[in-house]
Scaffold this motif. Structure first.
Motif, PDB file in Angstrom:
ATOM      1  N   TRP A  28       0.839  -1.199   0.000  1.00 42.94           N
ATOM      2  CA  TRP A  28       0.000   0.000   0.000  1.00 42.94           C
ATOM      3  C   TRP A  28       0.873   1.248   0.000  1.00 42.94           C
ATOM      4  O   TRP A  28       1.801   1.378   0.787  1.00 42.94           O
ATOM      5  N   GLN A  29       0.583   2.140  -0.902  1.00 42.79           N
ATOM      6  CA  GLN A  29       1.282   3.419  -0.968  1.00 42.79           C
ATOM      7  C   GLN A  29       0.253   4.524  -1.092  1.00 42.79           C
ATOM      8  O   GLN A  29      -0.646   4.459  -1.926  1.00 42.79           O
ATOM      9  N   ASP A  30       0.383   5.526  -0.249  1.00 42.65           N
ATOM     10  CA  ASP A  30      -0.571   6.628  -0.274  1.00 42.65           C
ATOM     11  C   ASP A  30      -0.533   7.343  -1.617  1.00 42.65           C
ATOM     12  O   ASP A  30       0.536   7.465  -2.244  1.00 42.65           O
ATOM     13  N   GLU A  31      -1.670   7.813  -2.052  1.00 37.28           N
ATOM     14  CA  GLU A  31      -1.767   8.509  -3.332  1.00 37.28           C
ATOM     15  C   GLU A  31      -2.569   9.793  -3.178  1.00 37.28           C
ATOM     16  O   GLU A  31      -3.475   9.876  -2.339  1.00 37.28           O
ATOM     17  N   ILE A  32      -2.203  10.768  -3.968  1.00 42.09           N
ATOM     18  CA  ILE A  32      -2.977  11.998  -4.079  1.00 42.09           C
ATOM     19  C   ILE A  32      -3.691  11.948  -5.424  1.00 42.09           C
ATOM     20  O   ILE A  32      -3.057  11.739  -6.458  1.00 42.09           O
ATOM     21  N   GLU A  33      -4.997  12.117  -5.410  1.00 43.19           N
ATOM     22  CA  GLU A  33      -5.774  12.060  -6.646  1.00 43.19           C
ATOM     23  C   GLU A  33      -6.228  13.457  -7.051  1.00 43.19           C
ATOM     24  O   GLU A  33      -6.533  14.297  -6.204  1.00 43.19           O
ATOM     25  N   ALA A  34      -6.247  13.684  -8.351  1.00 37.85           N
ATOM     26  CA  ALA A  34      -6.666  14.979  -8.885  1.00 37.85           C
ATOM     27  C   ALA A  34      -7.177  14.781 -10.305  1.00 37.85           C
ATOM     28  O   ALA A  34      -7.014  13.710 -10.900  1.00 37.85           O
ATOM     29  N   VAL A  35      -7.818  15.805 -10.817  1.00 34.12           N
ATOM     30  CA  VAL A  35      -8.244  15.808 -12.217  1.00 34.12           C
ATOM     31  C   VAL A  35      -7.563  16.975 -12.910  1.00 34.12           C
ATOM     32  O   VAL A  35      -7.266  18.003 -12.291  1.00 34.12           O
ATOM     33  N   GLY A  36      -7.275  16.809 -14.185  1.00 35.03           N
ATOM     34  CA  GLY A  36      -6.591  17.861 -14.933  1.00 35.03           C
ATOM     35  C   GLY A  36      -6.889  17.742 -16.409  1.00 35.03           C
ATOM     36  O   GLY A  36      -7.816  17.024 -16.829  1.00 35.03           O
ATOM     37  N   ALA A  79      -7.580   1.095   3.406  1.00 34.65           N
ATOM     38  CA  ALA A  79      -6.614   0.530   4.344  1.00 34.65           C
ATOM     39  C   ALA A  79      -7.166   0.627   5.760  1.00 34.65           C
ATOM     40  O   ALA A  79      -7.733   1.648   6.148  1.00 34.65           O
ATOM     41  N   VAL A  80      -7.003  -0.450   6.532  1.00 36.07           N
ATOM     42  CA  VAL A  80      -7.439  -0.485   7.930  1.00 36.07           C
ATOM     43  C   VAL A  80      -6.194  -0.596   8.797  1.00 36.07           C
ATOM     44  O   VAL A  80      -5.454  -1.581   8.726  1.00 36.07           O
ATOM     45  N   THR A  81      -5.958   0.419   9.611  1.00 36.40           N
ATOM     46  CA  THR A  81      -4.745   0.454  10.430  1.00 36.40           C
ATOM     47  C   THR A  81      -4.936  -0.175  11.799  1.00 36.40           C
ATOM     48  O   THR A  81      -3.967  -0.462  12.486  1.00 36.40           O
ATOM     49  N   ASP A  82      -6.192  -0.391  12.218  1.00 33.64           N
ATOM     50  CA  ASP A  82      -6.431  -0.994  13.531  1.00 33.64           C
ATOM     51  C   ASP A  82      -7.839  -1.582  13.568  1.00 33.64           C
ATOM     52  O   ASP A  82      -8.794  -0.989  13.037  1.00 33.64           O
TER      53      ASP A  82
END
Length: 373
Positions: A54-62, A329-332
């Motif tokens: 899992w890798q965090d992502e930033i989503e956007a439109v362009g 993602a579930v951290t706990d």
């Protein structure tokens, strides 16, 4: 007589015993039915929680923008004499595309060039005579001034002629031409658009709080509605050093390879920017999360039946992380291998018996797509 009385007593006892047993049996049946009605088994669908990269992502439109793009036009008016391109052609920098009628301008250029040649001859003659003191230095200086003036007029006329020729300012692909042979073209009228498509830019905006997570060279992935299922990769090439004071967003530009020219300027794009390091996190479908003001939770199916007729569920509170596609993602609160309920939670509470039916569960995806039916 006594024997008959004993038989009657025994018969009477049997009758009353049967009635007592029947009443107890009926009460037990009613109790079981009422218990079943109070907490009936509910049909649910489930999925298994799993550990994934899992890798965090930033989503956007362009939107896509050409590295170089221009609507080509001429500075002067005239009649179109020659067109040297076809719509959609790939052209090189400096390639001639269109020529206006320049007969009069070319004739004037020839006249000015003849005058320049004459002044050059006069200058050379006077320089030779100056060596033998046949003319003065002032005469030679005047000849040099005449040559410079004539050269300037020639250069000026060449520029006028050049303005009637349209050339490609950079290499790229032409659009659809909007003029025809013999047409009178006014100054500034667009002849054709020229776009440089490889590489191509994707411009998008992100909130100011994401600026600290961005850097030039960071990988991005882009999807285009015109090409479902296909992903285009690139890197951030520029981050605007100024945040828009109205929206508090910052403009970001990424560069994509586009060797086949399939990406076109103006296309709508969905952009994902990967941030941080890759982690091993437990993930579940988003539909497993029950969102409440007092905390998010999931229902986990307890497979240890014992003497129970059905599986049962227990409700646990969870802490969630970022979302990717259909997964969160579930951290706990949930561990790998837990069987979580993803459909049918509305009638559930802790201890509710359930019947698991996964025959109509859609497949969860990291990058879901909308498909026309």
């Amino acid at each position: 007589m006594i024997k008959r009385m004993v038989i009657m007593l025994l018969a009477t006892g049997a009758v009353f015993g049967g009635l007592y047993w029947f009443q107890n049996f009926k009460a037990g049946i009613i109790q079981q039915v009422m218990a079943g009605m109070a907490n009936p088994a509910q049909t649910v669908s489930t999925a298994v929680a799993d550990v994934t990269d899992w890798q965090d992502e930033i989503e956007a439109v362009g939107s896509l923008r050409a590295a170089n793009g221009a609507d080509l036009a001429l500075e002067v008016s005239g009649i179109v004499q020659n067109i040297s391109f076809n719509s959609g052609d790939a052209v090189e920098q400096g390639q001639t595309l269109l020529q206006l009628n320049a007969t009069e301008d070319n004739a004037k250029l020839v006249s000015l060039e003849a005058t320049l040649d004459n002044y050059n001859i006069t200058l050379q003659r006077d320089l030779a005579q100056l060596n033998v003191k046949a003319v003065s230095q002032a005469t030679v200086d005047t000849d040099r001034a005449n040559v410079k003036n004539a050269q300037a007029l020639v250069d000026q006329q060449k520029a006028v002629v050049e303005q009637k020729t349209l050339k490609a300012p950079f290499a790229g692909r032409l659009g659809i031409r909007s003029v025809d042979l013999g047409q009178y073209l006014t100054a500034g009228t667009t002849v054709v658009t020229l776009q440089s498509l490889d590489p191509i830019y994707v411009d998008f905006y992100l909130p100011q709080q994401d600026v600290s997570r961005l850097k030039v060279g960071q990988d991005v992935t882009t999807t285009i509605d015109a090409y479902p299922g296909k992903t285009f990769t690139g890197q951030i090439s520029a981050i605007n050093p100024k945040v828009d004071s109205t929206s508090r967003n910052v403009q970001v530009r990424a560069t994509l390879k586009n060797a086949d020219g399939s990406l076109l300027p103006g296309m709508f794009a969905r952009v994902k920017v990967a941030t941080g390091a890759v982690q091993q996190l437990v993930t579940v479908p988003q539909t497993a999360i029950v969102y409440n003001p007092y905390g998010d939770s999931v229902f986990i199916v307890d497979k240890d039946k014992g003497n129970r007729e059905h599986d049962s569920v227990r409700q646990v509170f969870v802490k969630t992380g970022s979302v990717r596609g259909d997964f969160v993602a579930v951290t706990d609160g949930v561990k790998s291998g837990d069987n979580v309920v993803i459909a049918g939670q509305l009638k559930l509470r802790g201890g509710t018996p359930v019947i698991v039916d996964n025959s109509h569960v859609p497949t969860s995806q990291n990058a879901p797509e909308i498909k026309d039916q």
